[in-house]
Scaffold this motif. Sequence first.
Motif, short mmCIF file in Angstrom:
data_model
loop_
_atom_site.label_atom_id
_atom_site.label_comp_id
_atom_site.label_asym_id
_atom_site.label_seq_id
_atom_site.Cartn_x
_atom_site.Cartn_y
_atom_site.Cartn_z
N GLN A 79 21.94 54.63 -41.56
CA GLN A 79 21.07 54.39 -40.69
C GLN A 79 20.85 53.09 -40.23
O GLN A 79 20.80 52.70 -38.91
CB GLN A 79 19.65 54.83 -41.22
N LYS A 80 20.93 51.97 -41.01
CA LYS A 80 20.98 50.68 -40.51
C LYS A 80 22.30 50.33 -39.70
O LYS A 80 22.23 49.53 -38.55
CB LYS A 80 20.81 49.74 -41.75
N LEU A 81 23.42 50.67 -40.12
CA LEU A 81 24.80 50.61 -39.19
C LEU A 81 24.54 51.24 -38.03
O LEU A 81 24.81 50.70 -37.01
CB LEU A 81 25.84 51.21 -40.17
N LEU A 82 23.98 52.41 -37.98
CA LEU A 82 23.80 53.11 -36.66
C LEU A 82 22.90 52.38 -35.47
O LEU A 82 23.16 52.09 -34.40
CB LEU A 82 23.17 54.67 -36.71
N ARG A 83 21.77 51.71 -36.41
CA ARG A 83 20.69 50.95 -35.38
C ARG A 83 21.64 49.69 -34.86
O ARG A 83 21.27 49.27 -33.87
CB ARG A 83 19.55 50.84 -36.33
N LYS A 118 12.95 39.19 -31.16
CA LYS A 118 14.57 38.86 -31.25
C LYS A 118 15.10 40.35 -30.84
O LYS A 118 14.54 41.53 -31.06
CB LYS A 118 14.95 38.36 -32.48
N ARG A 119 16.42 40.04 -30.58
CA ARG A 119 17.08 41.42 -30.19
C ARG A 119 18.29 41.20 -31.27
O ARG A 119 19.07 40.39 -31.30
CB ARG A 119 17.67 41.26 -28.84
N VAL A 120 18.76 42.39 -31.82
CA VAL A 120 19.56 42.64 -32.96
C VAL A 120 20.46 43.68 -32.68
O VAL A 120 20.10 44.62 -31.99
CB VAL A 120 18.98 42.73 -34.10
N GLY A 121 21.94 43.49 -32.78
CA GLY A 121 22.81 44.46 -32.76
C GLY A 121 23.87 44.46 -31.63
O GLY A 121 24.24 43.19 -31.22
N LEU A 122 24.86 45.32 -31.80
CA LEU A 122 26.34 45.00 -31.22
C LEU A 122 26.25 44.70 -29.88
O LEU A 122 26.89 44.08 -28.97
CB LEU A 122 27.08 46.02 -31.62
N PRO A 123 25.26 45.70 -28.85
CA PRO A 123 25.36 45.32 -27.58
C PRO A 123 24.94 43.84 -26.89
O PRO A 123 25.52 43.30 -25.89
CB PRO A 123 24.35 46.15 -26.94
N PHE A 124 23.96 43.40 -27.98
CA PHE A 124 23.61 41.83 -27.48
C PHE A 124 24.78 41.05 -28.04
O PHE A 124 24.89 40.14 -27.21
CB PHE A 124 22.31 41.68 -28.22
N ILE A 125 25.50 41.07 -28.85
CA ILE A 125 26.58 40.41 -29.38
C ILE A 125 27.69 40.21 -28.34
O ILE A 125 28.02 39.53 -27.75
CB ILE A 125 27.20 40.64 -30.82
N MET A 126 27.96 41.78 -27.49
CA MET A 126 28.99 41.99 -26.55
C MET A 126 28.75 41.27 -25.17
O MET A 126 29.52 40.58 -24.63
CB MET A 126 29.39 43.51 -26.42
N GLN A 127 27.31 41.31 -24.99
CA GLN A 127 26.73 40.48 -24.03
C GLN A 127 27.00 39.15 -23.84
O GLN A 127 27.15 38.38 -23.02
CB GLN A 127 25.35 41.08 -23.64
N ARG A 128 26.79 38.69 -25.20
CA ARG A 128 26.68 37.19 -25.28
C ARG A 128 28.17 36.61 -25.01
O ARG A 128 28.51 35.70 -24.64
CB ARG A 128 26.26 36.89 -26.76
N TYR A 129 29.15 37.62 -25.56
CA TYR A 129 30.58 36.94 -25.50
C TYR A 129 31.35 38.00 -24.52
O TYR A 129 32.55 37.86 -24.45
CB TYR A 129 31.21 37.14 -26.86
N LYS A 130 30.68 38.37 -23.50
CA LYS A 130 31.54 39.17 -22.55
C LYS A 130 32.50 38.66 -21.64
O LYS A 130 33.74 39.01 -21.40
CB LYS A 130 30.65 39.77 -21.72
N SER A 131 32.40 37.22 -21.61
CA SER A 131 33.45 36.40 -20.90
C SER A 131 34.77 36.04 -21.62
O SER A 131 35.38 35.46 -21.24
CB SER A 131 32.62 35.05 -20.26
N ARG A 132 34.39 36.30 -23.16
CA ARG A 132 35.46 35.95 -24.02
C ARG A 132 35.98 37.29 -24.63
O ARG A 132 35.72 37.65 -25.76
CB ARG A 132 34.99 34.97 -25.11
N CYS A 133 36.75 38.13 -23.65
CA CYS A 133 37.26 39.28 -24.33
C CYS A 133 38.12 39.24 -25.26
O CYS A 133 38.28 40.21 -26.10
CB CYS A 133 37.78 40.25 -23.06
N GLY A 134 38.90 38.11 -25.43
CA GLY A 134 39.83 37.79 -26.64
C GLY A 134 39.24 38.03 -27.89
O GLY A 134 39.73 38.67 -28.74
#
Length: 389
Positions: free
Chosen positions: A3-7, A73-89
């Motif tokens: 459940q934590k992983l899905l969240r 705070k915001r937690v999760g993969l979508p926020f991490i991807m948004q933070r590094y969207k300019s670094r697709c590598g």
Amino acid sequence: MLQKLLRFLAGFVVFEIVGNFPERFINLCMHRGVRLFEIEPKSEGFFAAMPLRDYMGIRPLARRGRVRLRHVKRVGLPFIMQRYKSRCGLAVGALLFIVISLVMQSFLWTVELKGVETISVSELEAVLLEENFRPGTFKNSVDPITVERRLMQEFSQIGWISVNVIGTKAEIEIKEKAQKPEIFDYRVPHNVVAGCDGLIKSIVTKQGSATVKSGSAVIEGQLLVSSAMVNALDEIDYVHAEAEVMATTSHKLHFEIPKEIEYKKASKSVYRRSVKFCFLTFPVSFQSVSSEHTEENITEMIFLDDTQVPVGLKSTKIIPYENNTSTVTKEKAKEIFEAEDALNRLFALQNSEEIAGSSLISETNKGFSLNVTYTCLEDIAQEEEFIVN
């Protein structure tokens, strides 16, 4: 845990509920099917978390419940991807790492041998290689039972064996058979014969019938004590003859040294390095030598928490050498002969008492030679099995 992983994958927001009736807001959320979790009370309200998609539409509920929402705070993969969207590598690299890690779980990383004492490890590894049981092998392509049977057939010293594949690691546990002690059967008749030529000084017969006496000259292989004995009934019994026969013996040795000695002189070593991945090797440096040389291989594997991974560095030490010639003088030859003579006295005559010795060094056109004669006092008794028909 799931459940934590899905969240985390979906993303969620942690916020603070402030107002006079925060409980009313929580009841409204539950009535509308808005999921709240990790609710914790505080002095002025509550801390709570909810999925990102639900948080975007709860402002009307907050107004009806007369509370204020403060983002924490915001937690999760979508926020991490948004933070590094300019670094697709980074994202591509992370994805490749996950894919490679999952694929590597399907292969053997290490093969460990346990319990090997007298069996040759190199011979064991050669048989495992024939069975394709080695690092880098696809786990589903090997059969541990087949490997166990093959090793049992090839090595008679194995009493018990177990092949286990645990994750990416293969363990081969071996229990060797207990070696049977050599039991000497004194019921088997034996004669005592001369181990070498000599002049007998004394003979002490412990069992058997002596066929020679003190002062007799004997040659190698001559019968000294017979296993045949006459008992009280005038019958012949064959026993295990034993005796101590001390005799004066003579040993001659001959050494030669050429005047010109060829030897190999090592020069500066060169290292050739490569990266080892499973059973594949990728060269990093390409140093080589054209002259005669020897090679020494050193492989260092990488360990993570005492677990060996199939990646390492292989270093090949190349030692080139050249052929040289040295001239041996008479003084140098004498030193070499003295060393050879000392070694021979220490090892070849260790069970003998030297009485006298003589040596002669001679020189020829090709080199030097040493002739040594040792006169010793030693036990020449040698037991030899006697077959009674």
